[in-house]
Design a protein around this motif. Structure first.
Motif, short mmCIF file in Angstrom:
data_model
loop_
_atom_site.label_atom_id
_atom_site.label_comp_id
_atom_site.label_asym_id
_atom_site.label_seq_id
_atom_site.Cartn_x
_atom_site.Cartn_y
_atom_site.Cartn_z
N SER A 43 -0.15 -7.31 -6.16
CA SER A 43 0.98 -6.95 -5.50
C SER A 43 1.15 -7.26 -4.11
O SER A 43 0.16 -7.09 -3.33
CB SER A 43 0.83 -5.21 -5.69
OG SER A 43 -0.30 -4.90 -5.15
N LEU A 81 4.68 0.75 -8.96
CA LEU A 81 3.26 0.06 -9.12
C LEU A 81 2.66 0.21 -10.54
O LEU A 81 2.31 -0.57 -11.06
CB LEU A 81 2.37 0.35 -7.90
CG LEU A 81 1.30 -0.31 -7.99
CD1 LEU A 81 1.09 -1.74 -7.61
CD2 LEU A 81 0.14 0.57 -7.17
N THR A 132 6.26 -7.91 -6.38
CA THR A 132 6.50 -7.13 -5.00
C THR A 132 7.20 -6.20 -5.43
O THR A 132 7.97 -6.26 -6.31
CB THR A 132 7.02 -7.98 -4.09
OG1 THR A 132 7.06 -7.34 -2.72
CG2 THR A 132 8.49 -8.36 -4.54
N LEU A 133 7.24 -4.90 -4.80
CA LEU A 133 7.95 -3.60 -4.88
C LEU A 133 8.91 -3.73 -3.95
O LEU A 133 8.65 -3.73 -2.80
CB LEU A 133 6.89 -2.62 -4.75
CG LEU A 133 5.76 -2.38 -5.58
CD1 LEU A 133 4.95 -1.35 -5.00
CD2 LEU A 133 5.84 -2.32 -7.01
N ASP A 190 -0.99 -10.64 2.78
CA ASP A 190 -0.53 -10.79 1.46
C ASP A 190 -0.08 -12.31 1.23
O ASP A 190 -0.19 -12.95 0.36
CB ASP A 190 0.32 -9.81 0.91
CG ASP A 190 -0.06 -8.39 0.77
OD1 ASP A 190 -1.38 -8.37 0.42
OD2 ASP A 190 0.48 -7.47 0.62
N LYS A 247 7.54 3.59 -4.74
CA LYS A 247 6.31 2.77 -4.62
C LYS A 247 5.15 3.06 -5.67
O LYS A 247 4.83 2.30 -6.46
CB LYS A 247 5.45 2.86 -3.11
CG LYS A 247 6.24 2.19 -2.15
CD LYS A 247 5.34 2.18 -0.84
CE LYS A 247 6.41 1.74 0.23
NZ LYS A 247 5.46 1.68 1.81
N SER A 284 3.03 -6.99 -0.39
CA SER A 284 4.03 -6.44 0.37
C SER A 284 4.85 -7.69 1.41
O SER A 284 5.62 -7.20 2.21
CB SER A 284 3.52 -5.45 1.24
OG SER A 284 2.44 -6.14 2.15
N THR A 321 -5.32 -6.95 -3.98
CA THR A 321 -4.46 -6.65 -3.00
C THR A 321 -4.83 -7.53 -1.81
O THR A 321 -5.85 -8.15 -1.67
CB THR A 321 -4.93 -4.94 -2.66
OG1 THR A 321 -6.14 -4.89 -1.97
CG2 THR A 321 -5.04 -4.20 -4.03
N ALA A 324 4.07 -1.53 -13.18
CA ALA A 324 4.00 -3.24 -13.00
C ALA A 324 2.57 -3.52 -13.32
O ALA A 324 2.21 -4.52 -13.90
CB ALA A 324 4.36 -3.56 -11.51
N TRP A 340 -6.35 -5.98 -10.52
CA TRP A 340 -5.25 -5.68 -9.60
C TRP A 340 -5.68 -6.23 -8.17
O TRP A 340 -6.82 -5.97 -7.49
CB TRP A 340 -4.90 -4.25 -9.43
CG TRP A 340 -4.10 -3.89 -8.31
CD1 TRP A 340 -3.04 -4.66 -7.73
CD2 TRP A 340 -4.12 -2.69 -7.64
NE1 TRP A 340 -2.39 -3.99 -6.69
CE2 TRP A 340 -3.02 -2.70 -6.73
CE3 TRP A 340 -4.69 -1.42 -7.77
CZ2 TRP A 340 -2.63 -1.56 -5.80
CZ3 TRP A 340 -4.39 -0.38 -7.11
CH2 TRP A 340 -3.37 -0.52 -6.08
#
Length: 246
Positions: free
Chosen positions: A40, A131, A65-66, A47, A127, A42, A143, A134, A141
């Motif tokens: 994920s 998430l 991405t959110l 990231d 968010k 941002s 990050t 997703a 996951w």
């Protein structure tokens, strides 16, 4: 089940600490975690560095991405630049329209500024719930968290068990400094959000993010009207399950 997840996470954490090169860490993550591994992003500098390493390693990772519906235009430009730079599509995940409409009808368009509870409700709709959708079915996951990012992120393990989601949460930059991240970005021509150069080291939704002043904490511009210990949206501050290690 939870014990096995914790054991696997501890082993992966130890293995990653023996690997220095970031692309090699990402390659190892993709190979060591069975099933789908998702990242994920941002689109902030941390990231972006992880994304560059995923591309360099040609790692089999689902990148998404959110889109909260309230991003800075520069963040969307960074998304476009990144897809062009690395030749891969970044999956965009949106909140459910009914959830957003109900939230705004109840709290108002800027209701998140009225109380901590209202702000957390907004983050939950825009968010946390997207998430969770997703990450459904994922085993790992990834990050861009790192230690020292904020008072709420004093210690970030490279791998830990997220028993709420039933997966391994992995932060390959957990032991990296901001200086090392910036050096990596310079060396590998990593696309950066233009807002970083305008005093925005941490970038979230436009109504909730301001530039910081010299000497301020790097996350001081996020939800600046709140106390520092409250400055998480809920993505990385879930309640620990009973028996889960700190």
């Amino acid at each position: 089940m939870e014990t096995a997840l914790h054991d696997t996470a501890r082993q992966l954490d130890a293995e990653l600490r023996e690997i220095d090169a970031l692309p090699a860490r990402l390659r190892h993550i993709a190979q060591a975690v069975p099933g789908r591994v998702a990242f994920s992003t941002s689109l902030g500098i941390e990231d972006q560095v992880v994304l560059a390493a995923i591309a360099a390693a040609d790692a089999d990772v689902d990148v998404f991405t959110l889109d909260t519906g309230r991003h800075f235009p520069e963040t969307l430009e960074t998304l476009d630049m990144s897809e062009a730079r690395y030749g891969r599509q970044i999956r965009v995940v949106f909140p459910e329209s009914d959830d957003v409409e109900q939230l705004v009808a109840r709290d108002g368009i800027f209701g998140f500024r009225n109380s901590l509870e209202a702000r957390r409700a907004c983050c939950d709709v825009r968010k946390v719930r997207p998430l969770n959708r997703a990450l459904q079915g994922a085993s790992g996951w990834i990050t861009g968290l790192r230690s020292g990012q904020a008072t709420t992120r004093a210690e970030v393990p490279l791998a830990s068990a997220d028993t709420n989601l039933g997966l391994i949460k992995i932060s390959p930059l957990g032991d990296w400094s901001l200086e090392r991240i910036e050096a990596y970005a310079d060396e590998h021509a990593v696309p950066r959000n233009p807002l970083h150069a305008r005093g925005f080291p941490s970038i979230g939704c436009q109504p909730c993010t301001r530039a910081i002043e010299p000497g301020e904490d790097i996350r001081a511009g996020r939800w600046w009207w709140e106390n520092a210990e409250h400055k998480e949206c809920g993505l990385h501050s879930r309640p620990r399950a009973k028996g889960q290690a700190a």
